[in-house]
Design an enzyme around this catalytic site. Sequence first.
Site, PDB file in Angstrom:
ATOM      1  N   TYR A 100       0.857  -1.186   0.000  1.00 32.79           N
ATOM      2  CA  TYR A 100       0.000   0.000   0.000  1.00 32.79           C
ATOM      3  C   TYR A 100       0.892   1.235   0.000  1.00 32.79           C
ATOM      4  CZ  TYR A 100      -4.311   2.506   0.227  1.00 32.79           C
ATOM      5  OH  TYR A 100      -5.350   3.328  -0.098  1.00 32.79           O
ATOM      6  N   ARG A 152      -9.166   9.793  -8.741  1.00 31.70           N
ATOM      7  CA  ARG A 152      -8.237  10.563  -7.906  1.00 31.70           C
ATOM      8  C   ARG A 152      -7.437   9.581  -7.061  1.00 31.70           C
ATOM      9  NH1 ARG A 152      -7.019  12.157  -3.117  1.00 31.70           N
ATOM     10  NH2 ARG A 152      -8.669  10.851  -2.232  1.00 31.70           N
ATOM     11  N   LYS A 155      -6.030  -2.240  -0.347  1.00 31.06           N
ATOM     12  CA  LYS A 155      -6.889  -1.983   0.817  1.00 31.06           C
ATOM     13  C   LYS A 155      -7.457  -3.285   1.373  1.00 31.06           C
ATOM     14  CE  LYS A 155      -7.440   2.623   1.363  1.00 31.06           C
ATOM     15  NZ  LYS A 155      -7.495   3.397   2.613  1.00 31.06           N
ATOM     16  N   GLU A 168     -13.568   4.567  -2.504  1.00 32.36           N
ATOM     17  CA  GLU A 168     -12.136   4.863  -2.392  1.00 32.36           C
ATOM     18  C   GLU A 168     -11.654   5.662  -3.591  1.00 32.36           C
ATOM     19  OE1 GLU A 168      -8.597   4.932  -0.395  1.00 32.36           O
ATOM     20  OE2 GLU A 168     -10.382   3.887   0.302  1.00 32.36           O
ATOM     21  N   ASP A 169     -11.006   6.783  -3.331  1.00 33.21           N
ATOM     22  CA  ASP A 169     -10.327   7.587  -4.352  1.00 33.21           C
ATOM     23  C   ASP A 169     -11.247   8.031  -5.485  1.00 33.21           C
ATOM     24  OD1 ASP A 169      -8.050   7.519  -2.896  1.00 33.21           O
ATOM     25  OD2 ASP A 169      -6.962   6.109  -4.142  1.00 33.21           O
ATOM     26  N   ASP A 212     -13.701   6.248   2.566  1.00 31.60           N
ATOM     27  CA  ASP A 212     -12.507   6.223   3.398  1.00 31.60           C
ATOM     28  C   ASP A 212     -11.729   7.522   3.321  1.00 31.60           C
ATOM     29  OD1 ASP A 212     -10.736   4.786   5.175  1.00 31.60           O
ATOM     30  OD2 ASP A 212      -9.320   4.737   3.518  1.00 31.60           O
ATOM     31  N   ASP A 213     -11.731   8.177   2.163  1.00 31.04           N
ATOM     32  CA  ASP A 213     -10.992   9.433   2.021  1.00 31.04           C
ATOM     33  C   ASP A 213     -11.628  10.540   2.852  1.00 31.04           C
ATOM     34  OD1 ASP A 213      -9.186   8.420  -0.113  1.00 31.04           O
ATOM     35  OD2 ASP A 213     -11.048   8.287  -1.228  1.00 31.04           O
ATOM     36  N   ASN A 230      -0.023  11.639   0.500  1.00 35.99           N
ATOM     37  CA  ASN A 230       0.866  10.560   0.067  1.00 35.99           C
ATOM     38  C   ASN A 230       0.682  10.326  -1.421  1.00 35.99           C
ATOM     39  OD1 ASN A 230      -1.495   8.751  -0.056  1.00 35.99           O
ATOM     40  ND2 ASN A 230      -1.349   8.701   2.173  1.00 35.99           N
TER      41      ASN A 230
END
Length: 654
Positions: A198, A251, A269, A340-341, A363-364, A506
């Site tokens: 990850y 993203r 994940k 996610e993203d 999660d973001d 990150n």
Amino acid sequence: FPESLECNKINRLTCCSVILLFCEDLSDTMISGIVSKLGSRRPNRIASLSKASSAFSPYAALKYMSTSDAPTEGNNYIAEDFLIEDITTNEGEWSMCSRKFMAPLKVPGRGDDILNNPLWNKGTAFKTGERDRLRLRGLLPPRRLNMVNQKKRFLKGLREKDSAIKKNIELEDLHDRNETLYHRILVDHIEEIAPLIYTPTVGQACKEFGMRYRRARGMYFTEEDHGHMAAMVHNWPHNDVRVICVTDGSRILGLGDLGANGMGIPIGKLSLYCAAGGIAPHRVLPIVIDAGTDNEELLEDEYYLGVPEKRLKGRDYYKLIDEFMQAVKNRWPNVLVQFEDFSSDKAQTILNHYRNDHLCFNDDIQGTGATTLAGILSALRAKGESVDSLGDQKIVIAGAGSAGIGVGQVLVQAMVEQGRKAEDATNNIFIVDQNGLLGTEDTGLSPEQKKFAREIDGGMSMDAVIEKYKPTILLGMTGVGGLFKEGIIKGMTKHCDRPIIFPLSNPTTKAECTAEQAFTWTDGNCIFASGSPFDPVTLEDGRIFYPTQCNNMYIFPGLGLGATLCGAETVSDQMLYVAAEALANHMTAEELAQGKVFPPLSKIRDVSQHVAVAVIEQAIQEGQARKLTDCADLHDFVSKKMYDPVYVPLVEKN
């Protein structure tokens, strides 16, 4: 036996234990004959052992022979010895393995079908009995290795690789061959392995996804699948999916639009869900909703594996999302969906639409918020302040995207939980984007951004905001590497003895500042955590500082475990708050004294267990737990439900 054999207690025990070890069916007559030869005066006790010899180990038999209260024939007696775990041996194919009872798994296949399925394959660890009954004899090298030796061999080869991405490739190759061994290595060496599967390595893995694609994993949904998704989900071979991690690739970390190459994120994940959260690998499903890409480089790449068209917009895009959500809920009604993203312009809209009707979270937005909240609560304790002083802090958030706004929302909710008014809590948070402090005069703000917009000082630079409002906490979620210059960090120390500084972007190249910069510019007086890992920092005076990583993996595995075990209907804000509290409370006084705000990753499974318990308790309190309304010992319940990657016996399903 020779007549000269000395018939003492030790010899009786030794001989009888050997007999019981190698003979499964001894009649009472045979046992009596043995006893007579040995001169024993306890025929009843030995005869009773003949009936149980196939059910327990010779070590238990030794204990029976050496005690005066052993059971006699006719007694309805359940011996404590039956519950003693078998002692491992150091010889043969069972070396370093236990022979304790393990219920076998029924698998739909044999021979090559087993070897080619990473869920069931054990590689060279198949024992003789399994090789025969599963028709593997001759298909594997003759020498049998146990999991311990397999781990040593794999890690030796892994550590010889000279780059993180090469190690990532090696690990994913193992993932595609042998999931049990893969997750065992991840559990036992998570501090070493997690950064390779990850952040920060997964960013490069996603960029190279098309070129190094080897084996199908997960599912893909595109516009061409409209009208077919309800049927498509039945192509997935597992009926008990508990957690889905889905992205549209718009993203990816701080790298932008990577389209279908973003599949590396859900895969990574969910590996953490399995290893850190104890959810079995056949119960997780990585998914990409491929709505196209606006990345020109990918559109021109002949090896790009996604839909080589511009992204869907507006109604067409949301129709694709909605059909997907209906399809997965129809097949797996209790599944948890982790978004996610997704790009900032869509992430909050999607979450708001589904969060009250589906078991889902982003999660973001929410995971990052809960993890950051936990870090701040720990940092306050490290400063000697009460966690209830959160509402007294002034917080600057650099970045007004989904992560920055999500963290702001969670912090406001936490302050409200502690008794502050929502308006006062919101006024303590200053969100700055590339145009400066969010202001009411800004056009194009989302409803969530407008809640943090200021009537005065809109557009003020971050330096000026720090100078005027004197914040105690600085958070970075911009994806702009090096944004926190020396002047900004030193400006934080002018009005705060120990500022809390969290550059959370990150991968590592996108971090707003490094650990070395933060500790150097504050003379070691800041409390630091980052989104990507950094090595310990040694200042010129010899002081050593140990930065910790503010990683969402401290929250989402336990959150998912708790929500799915209790059958929660939704993920509420209160569940996120208690998850953050559970994480913060897991810190020891020694760790806080060292300036650490998160526990070591080696404790991640214990952290996940405590987070899961907190989530379940909150779900029960809210009346949301459909599967669980009460439990005397939730910690024990959760612990027993957590997947442990060990080899279990396999038998062919009829």
